[in-house]
Enzyme design. Structure first.
Site, PDB file in Angstrom:
ATOM      1  N   CYS A  53       0.771  -1.461  -0.340  1.00 18.86           N
ATOM      2  CA  CYS A  53       0.462   0.032  -0.198  1.00 18.86           C
ATOM      3  C   CYS A  53       1.195   1.494   0.435  1.00 18.86           C
ATOM      4  O   CYS A  53       1.718   1.425   1.171  1.00 18.86           O
ATOM      5  CB  CYS A  53      -0.754   0.288   1.677  1.00 18.86           C
ATOM      6  SG  CYS A  53      -2.314   1.422   1.188  1.00 18.86           S
TER       7      CYS A  53
ATOM      8  N   CYS B 255       0.867   3.261   3.197  1.00 15.94           N
ATOM      9  CA  CYS B 255       1.117   2.763   4.281  1.00 15.94           C
ATOM     10  C   CYS B 255       2.460   1.287   4.862  1.00 15.94           C
ATOM     11  O   CYS B 255       2.867   0.879   5.606  1.00 15.94           O
ATOM     12  CB  CYS B 255       0.176   2.115   5.700  1.00 15.94           C
ATOM     13  SG  CYS B 255      -0.168   0.732   5.093  1.00 15.94           S
TER      14      CYS B 255
ATOM     15  N   CYS C 270      -7.852  -0.661   1.998  1.00 14.52           N
ATOM     16  CA  CYS C 270      -6.390  -1.384   2.625  1.00 14.52           C
ATOM     17  C   CYS C 270      -6.837  -1.974   4.185  1.00 14.52           C
ATOM     18  O   CYS C 270      -7.218  -0.299   4.777  1.00 14.52           O
ATOM     19  CB  CYS C 270      -4.835  -0.544   2.250  1.00 14.52           C
ATOM     20  SG  CYS C 270      -3.878  -0.393   3.948  1.00 14.52           S
TER      21      CYS C 270
ATOM     22  N   CYS D 248      -4.186   1.022   6.704  1.00 14.28           N
ATOM     23  CA  CYS D 248      -5.084   2.846   7.246  1.00 14.28           C
ATOM     24  C   CYS D 248      -6.126   2.920   5.960  1.00 14.28           C
ATOM     25  O   CYS D 248      -6.369   4.463   6.044  1.00 14.28           O
ATOM     26  CB  CYS D 248      -3.921   3.614   6.278  1.00 14.28           C
ATOM     27  SG  CYS D 248      -3.731   2.822   3.919  1.00 14.28           S
TER      28      CYS D 248
ATOM     29  N   CYS E 209      -9.498  -5.942  -8.664  1.00 10.54           N
ATOM     30  CA  CYS E 209      -9.323  -4.488  -9.997  1.00 10.54           C
ATOM     31  C   CYS E 209      -8.558  -3.342  -9.507  1.00 10.54           C
ATOM     32  O   CYS E 209      -9.175  -2.669  -9.105  1.00 10.54           O
ATOM     33  CB  CYS E 209     -10.813  -4.233 -10.648  1.00 10.54           C
ATOM     34  SG  CYS E 209      -9.733  -3.436 -12.183  1.00 10.54           S
TER      35      CYS E 209
END
Length: 185
Positions: free
Chosen positions: A91, A94, A152, A155, A172
């Site tokens: 991510c 984070c 995520c 975060c 996707c």
């Protein structure tokens, strides 16, 4: 002066809605919006919390639009969409490991697809169709009320959507929401 015909945001929602209509198998579960969750006592709290100013300082304008406002990147705009390099996708908000390249599927559609994420890496929520005024067409809009949005887990950044493709659910994902760490040789 000529008027630009390029929309402000690509209509990936139209693509996603059409794939959901074509291949079923992804159950949509009722949920509350992120704004509603924030006001519920005892609601889920993300491990990483930043102010809007902090997010804007660490992300580009486009990354902010995608990760914090639920936007979509243009097809084939991410260098990740057709990359077959071995490694891990994290991510961008984070650095949580989200996807392995071993679960990545390169499709000619132009976005980044994965068969599944790492365990405990993502959370899903309902994403109402057409919140940005995308012109999906009456048939698609009538058949699909919502899609599954992927965030995520650490975060809360918007990553993309869960869609039904090639006989099963696929993530996707916006490449702008991720970093890539190549596997050491």
């Amino acid at each position: 002066m000529t008027k630009s015909t390029r929309p402000a945001e690509p209509s990936r929602r139209a693509f996603l809605a059409s794939t959901a209509a074509i291949g079923s198998g992804v159950a949509l579960l009722p949920s509350t919006t992120r704004a509603e969750v924030a006001t519920v006592p005892g609601a889920y709290t993300f491990e990483i919390n930043r102010s809007e100013e902090e997010w804007r300082a660490m992300l580009t304008r486009n990354e902010y639009r995608i990760m914090r406002e639920g936007g979509t990147e243009w097809q084939r705009s991410s260098p990740f969409w057709d990359s077959e390099e071995v490694g891990m996708y994290t991510c961008k908000g984070c650095d949580l490991p989200i996807f392995s390249s071993t679960t990545k599927v390169v499709l000619p559609i132009g976005w980044v697809f994965f068969r599944h994420s790492f365990p405990n890496a993502v959370m899903t929520d309902l994403d109402p169709i057409n919140p940005y005024g995308d012109n999906m067409g009456a048939a698609a809009a009538a058949d699909i009320d919502a899609m599954v949005e992927v965030h995520c887990r650490r975060c809360g950044s918007h990553l993309g959507h869960l869609v039904a493709l090639e006989g099963g659910p696929m993530h996707c994902i916006n490449g702008a929401s991720m970093n890539f760490e190549p596997q050491a040789a």
